[in-house]
Write an enzyme that holds these catalytic residues in place. Structure first.
Site, PDB file in Angstrom:
ATOM      1  N   CYS A   1      11.709   3.053  -4.389  1.00  0.00           N
ATOM      2  CA  CYS A   1      10.836   1.932  -4.782  1.00  0.00           C
ATOM      3  C   CYS A   1       9.857   2.368  -5.860  1.00  0.00           C
ATOM      4  O   CYS A   1       9.566   1.603  -6.794  1.00  0.00           O
ATOM      5  CB  CYS A   1      10.087   1.405  -3.561  1.00  0.00           C
ATOM      6  SG  CYS A   1      11.146   0.804  -2.233  1.00  0.00           S
TER       7      CYS A   1
ATOM      8  N   CYS B   1       8.345   4.726  -0.203  1.00  0.00           N
ATOM      9  CA  CYS B   1       9.760   4.844  -0.561  1.00  0.00           C
ATOM     10  C   CYS B   1       9.895   5.435  -1.968  1.00  0.00           C
ATOM     11  O   CYS B   1       9.400   4.850  -2.943  1.00  0.00           O
ATOM     12  CB  CYS B   1      10.414   3.468  -0.482  1.00  0.00           C
ATOM     13  SG  CYS B   1      12.118   3.433  -1.056  1.00  0.00           S
TER      14      CYS B   1
END
Length: 316
Positions: A76, A73
């Site tokens: 993230c 991600c």
């Protein structure tokens, strides 16, 4: 000249004796500096905890800030530096800072219903709240230090991670991950085509559903047996009812046969009436002309023949 040589020899000898001592002291100081600098680094690494399916119940006690992330991600990855800096302050604030890799812990992903990444939860003594603020170190610190989490509505007990519903969701996510791994193993390692893997899973689902349904039926019959079938005189009542139906059917057939016999008797009476009229003469009471009369035997045969013809026409 000799004195000069002697003095130079003494000075060189003293330098050679003091040099190993200086080297040992430098090595000692260097090792001490390396040890002191490596100690806080190891403490920082341990400040960020990892939560797994087997240890998630630890977050039900104390105060926690938990990040759900995935290595692939991009958002993230951008959050990781700020989250690590925030974790360094966790011990001083009395807050446990943790992270969860949803790719490795699918059960926790289903238990908390993670639909977007990254997702951050605040937990205080088993009460969970979803963090919706900015994602910087200062915002995290103020959220915990100023207790801004009190203004956030907590997660309902129905959707709490320890509820029955969330336990079921966790098991479902684990099962889905297991099926995915089996699919990858069959297609990549065993060389089975994709459609073949789908057929195998479809048949397995069908037979498992049939077996589960049969098991539930057996359990229901064993736990809640039917009173009608469990009574001792049930079969006797059933047999008597069948006999009563059979007798009623026979009576109906006899009644139908009786009605047919009555119809035949009425037809015979009509024929006898015709015969009597013909014997007496014409319907007007006048005598029949000579040579046109018939005997009783001929009239009877004629009537029987007509009746047989009528029956044959009815049959056809």
């Amino acid at each position: 000249m000799a004195c000069l040589l002697a003095s130079s020899y003494r000075s060189s000898t003293m330098f050679s004796l003091t040099r190993p001592k200086k080297q040992r002291s430098w090595i000692y100081y260097l090792s001490l500096v390396v040890f002191l600098t490596s100690f806080p680094v190891s403490a920082k690494r341990d400040s960020l905890k990892e939560v797994t399916d087997g240890t998630w119940e630890e977050i039900l006690t104390g105060e926690w800030m938990i990040e759900f992330y995935a290595p692939w991600c991009p958002a993230c990855q951008q959050l990781q530096p700020a989250w690590k800096e925030f974790a360094d302050w966790g011990e001083d604030m009395g807050v446990n800072i943790a992270k969860v890799d949803v790719t490795e812990q699918p059960g926790l992903s289903g238990r908390f219903i993670i639909t977007s990444l990254p997702t951050i939860y605040h937990c205080k003594d088993g009460v969970f709240r979803k963090y919706q603020g900015a994602r910087t170190k200062d915002d995290f610190l103020s959220f915990v230090d100023e207790q801004k989490w009190k203004s956030v509505e907590p997660v309902s007990s129905w959707f709490g991670p320890s509820s029955f519903l969330m336990n079921s969701m966790s098991a479902l996510f684990k099962l889905s991950m297991f099926i995915r791994r089996c699919h990858n193993y069959m297609t990549e390692q065993l060389g089975i085509p994709v459609w073949g893997s789908y057929v195998i899973f479809g048949l397995a689902t069908l037979f498992s559903g049939l077996a589960l349904g049969l098991l539930l039926v057996f359990i229901a019959d064993f736990a809640f047996p039917s009173r009608r079938f469990s009574s001792s005189d049930y079969y006797q009542k059933k047999q008597s009812m069948e006999q009563a139906r059979l007798i009623q059917r026979q009576e109906d057939e006899h009644e139908a046969d009786g009605e047919e016999d009555d119809d035949e008797d009425e037809e015979d009476e009509d024929q006898d009436e015709v015969w009597r009229r013909r014997r007496r003469g014409s319907p007007e009471g006048r005598p029949e002309p000579k040579g046109q009369g018939f005997s009783d035997e001929a009239l009877r045969k004629r009537a029987v023949g007509k009746r047989e013809e009528e029956e044959e026409e009815e049959d056809t």
